[in-house]
Design a protein around this motif. Structure first.
Motif, PDB file in Angstrom:
ATOM      1  N   VAL A  50      13.289 -15.866   4.728  1.00 49.06           N
ATOM      2  CA  VAL A  50      12.467 -14.973   3.917  1.00 49.06           C
ATOM      3  C   VAL A  50      12.385 -15.585   2.520  1.00 49.06           C
ATOM      4  CG1 VAL A  50      12.341 -12.690   2.861  1.00 49.06           C
ATOM      5  CG2 VAL A  50      13.062 -12.915   5.240  1.00 49.06           C
ATOM      6  N   ASN A  51      11.184 -15.760   2.043  1.00 46.93           N
ATOM      7  CA  ASN A  51      10.943 -16.368   0.735  1.00 46.93           C
ATOM      8  C   ASN A  51      10.996 -15.271  -0.335  1.00 46.93           C
ATOM      9  OD1 ASN A  51       9.823 -17.518  -1.566  1.00 46.93           O
ATOM     10  ND2 ASN A  51       8.164 -18.542  -0.481  1.00 46.93           N
ATOM     11  N   TYR A  52      11.992 -15.334  -1.216  1.00 45.91           N
ATOM     12  CA  TYR A  52      12.115 -14.280  -2.227  1.00 45.91           C
ATOM     13  C   TYR A  52      10.960 -14.292  -3.214  1.00 45.91           C
ATOM     14  CZ  TYR A  52      14.518 -17.861  -5.057  1.00 45.91           C
ATOM     15  OH  TYR A  52      14.847 -18.998  -5.734  1.00 45.91           O
ATOM     16  N   GLU A  53      10.267 -15.416  -3.362  1.00 48.54           N
ATOM     17  CA  GLU A  53       9.063 -15.446  -4.199  1.00 48.54           C
ATOM     18  C   GLU A  53       7.970 -14.571  -3.580  1.00 48.54           C
ATOM     19  OE1 GLU A  53       6.130 -18.646  -6.418  1.00 48.54           O
ATOM     20  OE2 GLU A  53       7.350 -19.328  -4.740  1.00 48.54           O
ATOM     21  N   LYS A  54       7.870 -14.601  -2.256  1.00 50.40           N
ATOM     22  CA  LYS A  54       6.892 -13.760  -1.554  1.00 50.40           C
ATOM     23  C   LYS A  54       7.277 -12.282  -1.671  1.00 50.40           C
ATOM     24  CE  LYS A  54       3.247 -13.050   0.872  1.00 50.40           C
ATOM     25  NZ  LYS A  54       1.940 -13.140   0.234  1.00 50.40           N
ATOM     26  N   LEU A  55       8.581 -11.984  -1.632  1.00 52.74           N
ATOM     27  CA  LEU A  55       9.018 -10.598  -1.838  1.00 52.74           C
ATOM     28  C   LEU A  55       8.559 -10.106  -3.209  1.00 52.74           C
ATOM     29  CD1 LEU A  55      12.708 -10.634  -0.515  1.00 52.74           C
ATOM     30  CD2 LEU A  55      10.640  -9.913   0.702  1.00 52.74           C
ATOM     31  N   TYR A  56       8.719 -10.958  -4.217  1.00 51.03           N
ATOM     32  CA  TYR A  56       8.278 -10.615  -5.567  1.00 51.03           C
ATOM     33  C   TYR A  56       6.768 -10.361  -5.597  1.00 51.03           C
ATOM     34  CZ  TYR A  56       6.722 -11.097 -10.337  1.00 51.03           C
ATOM     35  OH  TYR A  56       6.087 -10.886 -11.541  1.00 51.03           O
ATOM     36  N   GLU A  57       5.988 -11.232  -4.949  1.00 51.51           N
ATOM     37  CA  GLU A  57       4.532 -11.084  -4.943  1.00 51.51           C
ATOM     38  C   GLU A  57       4.112  -9.779  -4.281  1.00 51.51           C
ATOM     39  OE1 GLU A  57       3.050 -14.604  -3.019  1.00 51.51           O
ATOM     40  OE2 GLU A  57       3.602 -15.894  -4.714  1.00 51.51           O
ATOM     41  N   ILE A  58       4.763  -9.417  -3.179  1.00 48.69           N
ATOM     42  CA  ILE A  58       4.443  -8.162  -2.492  1.00 48.69           C
ATOM     43  C   ILE A  58       4.738  -6.975  -3.420  1.00 48.69           C
ATOM     44  CG2 ILE A  58       5.130  -6.635  -0.592  1.00 48.69           C
ATOM     45  CD1 ILE A  58       5.644  -9.280   1.039  1.00 48.69           C
ATOM     46  N   ALA A  59       5.906  -6.983  -4.056  1.00 52.48           N
ATOM     47  CA  ALA A  59       6.261  -5.902  -4.977  1.00 52.48           C
ATOM     48  C   ALA A  59       5.300  -5.860  -6.156  1.00 52.48           C
ATOM     49  CB  ALA A  59       7.703  -6.079  -5.465  1.00 52.48           C
ATOM     50  N   CYS A  60       4.966  -7.010  -6.699  1.00 53.66           N
ATOM     51  CA  CYS A  60       4.077  -7.097  -7.858  1.00 53.66           C
ATOM     52  C   CYS A  60       2.708  -6.485  -7.556  1.00 53.66           C
ATOM     53  CB  CYS A  60       3.946  -8.553  -8.287  1.00 53.66           C
ATOM     54  SG  CYS A  60       3.112  -8.772  -9.864  1.00 53.66           S
ATOM     55  N   GLU A  61       2.158  -6.813  -6.408  1.00 51.93           N
ATOM     56  CA  GLU A  61       0.837  -6.277  -6.040  1.00 51.93           C
ATOM     57  C   GLU A  61       0.862  -4.760  -5.913  1.00 51.93           C
ATOM     58  OE1 GLU A  61      -2.184  -7.840  -5.981  1.00 51.93           O
ATOM     59  OE2 GLU A  61      -0.928  -9.379  -6.904  1.00 51.93           O
ATOM     60  N   GLU A  62       1.903  -4.220  -5.332  1.00 47.76           N
ATOM     61  CA  GLU A  62       2.002  -2.765  -5.175  1.00 47.76           C
ATOM     62  C   GLU A  62       2.276  -2.068  -6.501  1.00 47.76           C
ATOM     63  OE1 GLU A  62       1.106  -0.848  -2.747  1.00 47.76           O
ATOM     64  OE2 GLU A  62       0.648  -2.558  -1.471  1.00 47.76           O
ATOM     65  N   MET A  63       3.049  -2.698  -7.374  1.00 48.29           N
ATOM     66  CA  MET A  63       3.344  -2.084  -8.662  1.00 48.29           C
ATOM     67  C   MET A  63       2.102  -2.000  -9.553  1.00 48.29           C
ATOM     68  SD  MET A  63       6.464  -1.027  -8.600  1.00 48.29           S
ATOM     69  CE  MET A  63       6.908  -0.718 -10.306  1.00 48.29           C
ATOM     70  N   LYS A  64       1.099  -2.792  -9.289  1.00 47.39           N
ATOM     71  CA  LYS A  64      -0.147  -2.771 -10.063  1.00 47.39           C
ATOM     72  C   LYS A  64      -1.010  -1.555  -9.752  1.00 47.39           C
ATOM     73  CE  LYS A  64      -0.643  -7.795 -10.443  1.00 47.39           C
ATOM     74  NZ  LYS A  64      -1.463  -8.943 -10.007  1.00 47.39           N
ATOM     75  N   ILE A  65      -0.774  -0.916  -8.611  1.00 49.27           N
ATOM     76  CA  ILE A  65      -1.600   0.220  -8.175  1.00 49.27           C
ATOM     77  C   ILE A  65      -0.919   1.520  -8.603  1.00 49.27           C
ATOM     78  CG2 ILE A  65      -2.649   1.385  -6.204  1.00 49.27           C
ATOM     79  CD1 ILE A  65      -2.365  -1.368  -4.702  1.00 49.27           C
TER      80      ILE A  65
END
Length: 117
Positions: A50-65
């Motif tokens: 599991v790529n923790y950078e991808k985890l960050y990107e997923i969280a980042c996209e949801e936090m924008k909404i």
């Protein structure tokens, strides 16, 4: 194996009250993902984990909404992780809302969701 991000900081516009969605607030997110690697981890291949950078990107996209409930935000982050990494066994995700508007000094409020395959 567990991959984790702790205390990822965001400024976002989540909150039930209109002023929260207008003024915004600081949040931190903790994500722990437990899984069995899909390949030999000694191959040193990012596709086997599991790529923790991808985890960050997923969280980042949801936090924008902007959402009224941080429960909704947490569920959407968790759903995004499961969609990206179908081989995960468990996820523990906590969102902390720093200094929630309660009219008194409070460090944070939080919601924690857990996913089990």
């Amino acid at each position: 194996m567990i991959i984790a991000l702790h205390g990822v900081e965001f400024f976002a516009y989540h909150g039930f009250y209109p002023e929260e969605q207008k003024l915004g607030c600081y949040f931190t997110v903790d994500i722990e993902v437990d899984f069995i690697p899909v390949g030999d981890i000694s191959e040193d291949n990012l596709d086997n984990t599991v790529n923790y950078e991808k985890l960050y990107e997923i969280a980042c996209e949801e936090m924008k909404i902007a959402r009224k409930l941080i429960e909704t935000v947490a569920q959407n982050i968790m759903d995004g992780i499961v969609k990206q990494y179908s081989f995960v066994n468990t996820i523990k995700l906590t969102i902390h809302k720093l200094n929630p508007p309660l009219g008194l000094k409070t460090k944070s409020s939080s919601v924690t969701l857990t996913y089990r395959k």
